[in-house]
Design a protein around this motif. Structure first.
Motif, PDB file in Angstrom:
ATOM      1  N   VAL A  65       0.837  -1.205   0.000  1.00  0.00           N
ATOM      2  CA  VAL A  65       0.000   0.000   0.000  1.00  0.00           C
ATOM      3  C   VAL A  65       0.872   1.256   0.000  1.00  0.00           C
ATOM      4  N   ALA A  66       1.915   1.249   0.830  1.00  0.00           N
ATOM      5  CA  ALA A  66       2.748   2.447   0.989  1.00  0.00           C
ATOM      6  C   ALA A  66       3.653   2.710  -0.207  1.00  0.00           C
ATOM      7  N   TYR A  67       4.131   1.644  -0.854  1.00  0.00           N
ATOM      8  CA  TYR A  67       5.169   1.834  -1.870  1.00  0.00           C
ATOM      9  C   TYR A  67       4.775   1.438  -3.286  1.00  0.00           C
ATOM     10  N   GLY A  68       3.568   0.900  -3.465  1.00  0.00           N
ATOM     11  CA  GLY A  68       3.115   0.582  -4.816  1.00  0.00           C
ATOM     12  C   GLY A  68       3.021   1.858  -5.642  1.00  0.00           C
ATOM     13  N   GLU A  69       3.375   1.765  -6.916  1.00  0.00           N
ATOM     14  CA  GLU A  69       3.396   2.948  -7.779  1.00  0.00           C
ATOM     15  C   GLU A  69       2.726   2.635  -9.106  1.00  0.00           C
ATOM     16  N   SER A  70       1.794   3.505  -9.498  1.00  0.00           N
ATOM     17  CA  SER A  70       1.184   3.374 -10.805  1.00  0.00           C
ATOM     18  C   SER A  70       0.484   4.678 -11.145  1.00  0.00           C
ATOM     19  N   GLU A  71       0.529   5.031 -12.400  1.00  0.00           N
ATOM     20  CA  GLU A  71      -0.207   6.208 -12.840  1.00  0.00           C
ATOM     21  C   GLU A  71      -1.687   5.877 -12.992  1.00  0.00           C
ATOM     22  N   ASP A  72      -2.011   4.603 -13.118  1.00  0.00           N
ATOM     23  CA  ASP A  72      -3.395   4.152 -13.268  1.00  0.00           C
ATOM     24  C   ASP A  72      -3.931   3.696 -11.920  1.00  0.00           C
ATOM     25  N   GLU A  73      -5.242   3.519 -11.851  1.00  0.00           N
ATOM     26  CA  GLU A  73      -5.851   2.952 -10.663  1.00  0.00           C
ATOM     27  C   GLU A  73      -5.301   1.541 -10.470  1.00  0.00           C
ATOM     28  N   TRP A  74      -5.017   1.140  -9.235  1.00  0.00           N
ATOM     29  CA  TRP A  74      -4.407  -0.156  -8.991  1.00  0.00           C
ATOM     30  C   TRP A  74      -4.918  -0.780  -7.707  1.00  0.00           C
ATOM     31  N   ARG A  75      -4.599  -2.039  -7.534  1.00  0.00           N
ATOM     32  CA  ARG A  75      -4.996  -2.814  -6.357  1.00  0.00           C
ATOM     33  C   ARG A  75      -3.806  -3.626  -5.857  1.00  0.00           C
ATOM     34  N   VAL A  76      -3.910  -4.040  -4.608  1.00  0.00           N
ATOM     35  CA  VAL A  76      -2.976  -4.983  -4.005  1.00  0.00           C
ATOM     36  C   VAL A  76      -3.658  -6.345  -4.081  1.00  0.00           C
ATOM     37  N   VAL A 121      12.890 -13.028   9.639  1.00  0.00           N
ATOM     38  CA  VAL A 121      13.016 -13.811  10.872  1.00  0.00           C
ATOM     39  C   VAL A 121      11.927 -14.877  10.973  1.00  0.00           C
ATOM     40  N   LEU A 122      10.694 -14.531  10.596  1.00  0.00           N
ATOM     41  CA  LEU A 122       9.564 -15.433  10.812  1.00  0.00           C
ATOM     42  C   LEU A 122       9.373 -16.477   9.715  1.00  0.00           C
ATOM     43  N   ALA A 123       9.708 -16.139   8.485  1.00  0.00           N
ATOM     44  CA  ALA A 123       9.488 -17.057   7.361  1.00  0.00           C
ATOM     45  C   ALA A 123      10.666 -18.022   7.214  1.00  0.00           C
ATOM     46  N   ASP A 124      10.377 -19.194   6.669  1.00  0.00           N
ATOM     47  CA  ASP A 124      11.458 -20.115   6.334  1.00  0.00           C
ATOM     48  C   ASP A 124      12.177 -19.643   5.071  1.00  0.00           C
ATOM     49  N   ASP A 125      11.423 -19.086   4.143  1.00  0.00           N
ATOM     50  CA  ASP A 125      11.967 -18.508   2.910  1.00  0.00           C
ATOM     51  C   ASP A 125      11.117 -17.300   2.540  1.00  0.00           C
ATOM     52  N   TRP A 126      11.714 -16.356   1.822  1.00  0.00           N
ATOM     53  CA  TRP A 126      10.943 -15.268   1.235  1.00  0.00           C
ATOM     54  C   TRP A 126      11.703 -14.775   0.016  1.00  0.00           C
ATOM     55  N   SER A 127      10.963 -14.153  -0.888  1.00  0.00           N
ATOM     56  CA  SER A 127      11.593 -13.683  -2.118  1.00  0.00           C
ATOM     57  C   SER A 127      10.822 -12.496  -2.676  1.00  0.00           C
ATOM     58  N   VAL A 128      11.480 -11.797  -3.586  1.00  0.00           N
ATOM     59  CA  VAL A 128      10.901 -10.658  -4.297  1.00  0.00           C
ATOM     60  C   VAL A 128      11.160 -10.884  -5.774  1.00  0.00           C
ATOM     61  N   GLY A 129      10.179 -10.586  -6.595  1.00  0.00           N
ATOM     62  CA  GLY A 129      10.368 -10.728  -8.031  1.00  0.00           C
ATOM     63  C   GLY A 129       9.256 -10.050  -8.795  1.00  0.00           C
ATOM     64  N   PRO A 130       9.298 -10.180 -10.103  1.00  0.00           N
ATOM     65  CA  PRO A 130       8.232  -9.606 -10.924  1.00  0.00           C
ATOM     66  C   PRO A 130       6.943 -10.408 -10.759  1.00  0.00           C
ATOM     67  N   GLY A 182       2.051  -7.995 -13.441  1.00  0.00           N
ATOM     68  CA  GLY A 182       2.743  -6.723 -13.606  1.00  0.00           C
ATOM     69  C   GLY A 182       3.166  -6.217 -12.237  1.00  0.00           C
ATOM     70  N   GLY A 183       4.243  -5.496 -12.167  1.00  0.00           N
ATOM     71  CA  GLY A 183       4.723  -4.977 -10.887  1.00  0.00           C
ATOM     72  C   GLY A 183       5.552  -5.997 -10.129  1.00  0.00           C
ATOM     73  N   THR A 184       5.307  -6.064  -8.829  1.00  0.00           N
ATOM     74  CA  THR A 184       6.143  -6.826  -7.901  1.00  0.00           C
ATOM     75  C   THR A 184       5.319  -7.842  -7.132  1.00  0.00           C
ATOM     76  N   ASN A 218       1.918  -5.933  -5.955  1.00  0.00           N
ATOM     77  CA  ASN A 218       1.586  -4.523  -6.140  1.00  0.00           C
ATOM     78  C   ASN A 218       2.262  -4.028  -7.407  1.00  0.00           C
ATOM     79  N   PRO A 219       1.908  -2.837  -7.883  1.00  0.00           N
ATOM     80  CA  PRO A 219       2.464  -2.367  -9.151  1.00  0.00           C
ATOM     81  C   PRO A 219       3.846  -1.735  -9.055  1.00  0.00           C
ATOM     82  N   GLY A 220       4.516  -1.851  -7.919  1.00  0.00           N
ATOM     83  CA  GLY A 220       5.850  -1.273  -7.791  1.00  0.00           C
ATOM     84  C   GLY A 220       6.896  -2.047  -8.570  1.00  0.00           C
ATOM     85  N   THR A 221       8.128  -1.605  -8.466  1.00  0.00           N
ATOM     86  CA  THR A 221       9.255  -2.212  -9.163  1.00  0.00           C
ATOM     87  C   THR A 221       9.991  -3.155  -8.212  1.00  0.00           C
ATOM     88  N   PRO A 222      10.242  -4.417  -8.611  1.00  0.00           N
ATOM     89  CA  PRO A 222      10.923  -5.355  -7.715  1.00  0.00           C
ATOM     90  C   PRO A 222      12.254  -4.833  -7.183  1.00  0.00           C
TER      91      PRO A 222
END
Length: 127
Positions: free
Chosen positions: A45-56, A100-109, A113-115, A73-77
């Motif tokens: 919510v805080a960091y998603g970026e789009s010129e169009d209307e968007w959703r999480v 700390v809490l997850a066994d694994d986590w990742s970020v990607g496209p 669209g977005g992240t 979200n529509p942000g950049t990975p």
């Protein structure tokens, strides 16, 4: 679940997740999942970026005994990274909590669209 990019979406995501996950009787700590989900939806919510209307978008699924949760979200990975906040900072610890809490986590496209940020808990269900 699809959410508007507003602060009210964070508690809505927690309620939705708890309602759906508890009926599947996980052995993992649902409260830990809710903390991670809250942090990732807040970031989306805080960091998603789009010129169009968007959703999480939030989705979760089970693979064997593992729980996987995605937050899109529509942000950049490349903009998603773990910060090292100072003691005085009141923000910036969300991904540290996930780390700390997850066994694994990742970020990607995201395939939408977005992240997408994903966390995984192994052995979330008894087999």
């Amino acid at each position: 679940m699809t959410l508007y990019p507003t602060p009210e979406s964070v508690p809505r995501a927690r309620r939705w997740f708890r309602r759906f996950i508890e009926r599947h009787d996980p052995v993992c700590c649902v409260d830990d999942c809710l903390v991670m989900l809250s942090e990732l939806v807040t970031n989306a919510v805080a960091y998603g970026e789009s010129e169009d209307e968007w959703r999480v978008r939030v989705d979760w699924w089970r693979i064997g005994d593992a729980l996987c949760v995605n937050v899109h979200n529509p942000g950049t990975p490349a903009h998603v990274h773990m910060r090292l906040p100072s003691d005085e900072d009141t923000h910036g610890r969300g991904l540290q909590l996930v780390d700390v809490l997850a066994d694994d986590w990742s970020v990607g496209p995201s395939p939408y669209g977005g992240t997408v940020v994903t966390f995984v808990l192994h052995k979330a269900w008894a087999e």
